[in-house]
Write a protein that holds these residues in place. Sequence first.
Motif, PDB file in Angstrom:
ATOM      1  N   ASP A  65      -5.376  42.581  48.001  1.00 18.15           N
ATOM      2  CA  ASP A  65      -4.775  41.216  47.959  1.00 18.15           C
ATOM      3  C   ASP A  65      -5.746  40.352  49.046  1.00 18.15           C
ATOM      4  O   ASP A  65      -5.910  39.216  48.946  1.00 18.15           O
TER       5      ASP A  65
ATOM      6  N   ILE B 199      -2.829  30.379  47.988  1.00 21.40           N
ATOM      7  CA  ILE B 199      -3.241  31.857  48.215  1.00 21.40           C
ATOM      8  C   ILE B 199      -1.911  32.509  48.742  1.00 21.40           C
ATOM      9  O   ILE B 199      -1.721  33.517  48.372  1.00 21.40           O
TER      10      ILE B 199
ATOM     11  N   THR C  21       0.329  34.216  46.238  1.00 21.50           N
ATOM     12  CA  THR C  21      -0.315  35.366  45.501  1.00 21.50           C
ATOM     13  C   THR C  21       0.221  36.692  45.721  1.00 21.50           C
ATOM     14  O   THR C  21       0.264  37.561  45.057  1.00 21.50           O
ATOM     15  N   SER C  22       0.805  37.001  46.932  1.00 20.86           N
ATOM     16  CA  SER C  22       1.425  38.120  47.310  1.00 20.86           C
ATOM     17  C   SER C  22       2.201  38.034  48.709  1.00 20.86           C
ATOM     18  O   SER C  22       1.656  36.866  49.456  1.00 20.86           O
TER      19      SER C  22
END
Length: 350
Positions: free
Chosen positions: A107, A319, A322-323
């Motif tokens: 990631d 961003i 995203t994780s």
Amino acid sequence: MTSRREFFRKAGLATAAAGTTAFAAPYVKAANAKITWRLQTYAGPALAEHVIKPSIDRFNKIANGEMEIELYHADQLVPTGELFRAMQRGTIDAVQSDDDSIAAPVDVSVFGGYFPFASRYSLDVPTLFYEYGLDKIWEEAYSEVEGVKWLSAGSWDPCNFATVSPIKSLADLKGKRIFTFPTAGKFLSRFGVVPVTLPWEDVEVAVQTGELDGIAWSGITEDYTVGWADVTKYFLTNNISGAWCGSYFANEERWNELPDHLKELFRACMDSSHYHRLYWYWAGEAKLRTQGTKMELTSIPDAEWKQVEAEAHKFWDEIAKTSPRCAKVVEILKQYAATMEKAGAPYRYG
């Protein structure tokens, strides 16, 4: 192609009747035998002379016959976008590149290369990694991927535009076909830039033939070093990142097989490479802006460029979603930026 064929011959290329291809590992362990690694860099030959070759030459000399690293340049053995998988399989032993370009399946790969406005100056990258903890986050991320060991990150040059026609406003970016990095291209597309992916060695000709309108892959030092200043006319002083973030990686099995003293030697030579780039780029960017004769400098007014920076912070937040690990990296970037702004000059100007 000659180098690639020789690589395949040495690696023991074998093609099965069903059409599948298998590669023998390039490194063969034998008692008292010299260890040989193949390392491919993201850089072309002219650039590699500065960003990696001195440290590899130093390693080979100090290793005194125990180990030798064979250095290959951009796309010489494997296309850059396939480097991670090739290293994972063991067909290449080590890589110098950013995570983004080699399509690392983690990631945090989005932060490699030029993550917009994550850095202002070259010292920001090592500070973020080794004082603000990004190294531990990278180690954690790559520990979840089988077969590859992340070793070290360092700083390169900023990301500026080198173009055939002048850029003096954001409107001038619209429709420009630009060779750049994956994440940088994704961000720049918000301003009408058309990102183009090509083999590194084809970029200069692509500019000459009109396939490309320019490059956002480096600062002015590389433009002059690799020949891009010969085919572009203008250099935009505004940049979307103050320093490229690149790393060294190795096939995990090959790394684990090394005796400890050779691991430490490799780490010392990586540090030597990082250090060399810090002052080589820092000096080159200023010298060529003031003494270079091949490119005319242009600028987008600060007030207009702040729109790009504001958009970058929106990009950061996207961003972060995203994780959880990406969210942690973005939070560190924000904390670091706030600290630098509060500290003022010389950490931040304006």
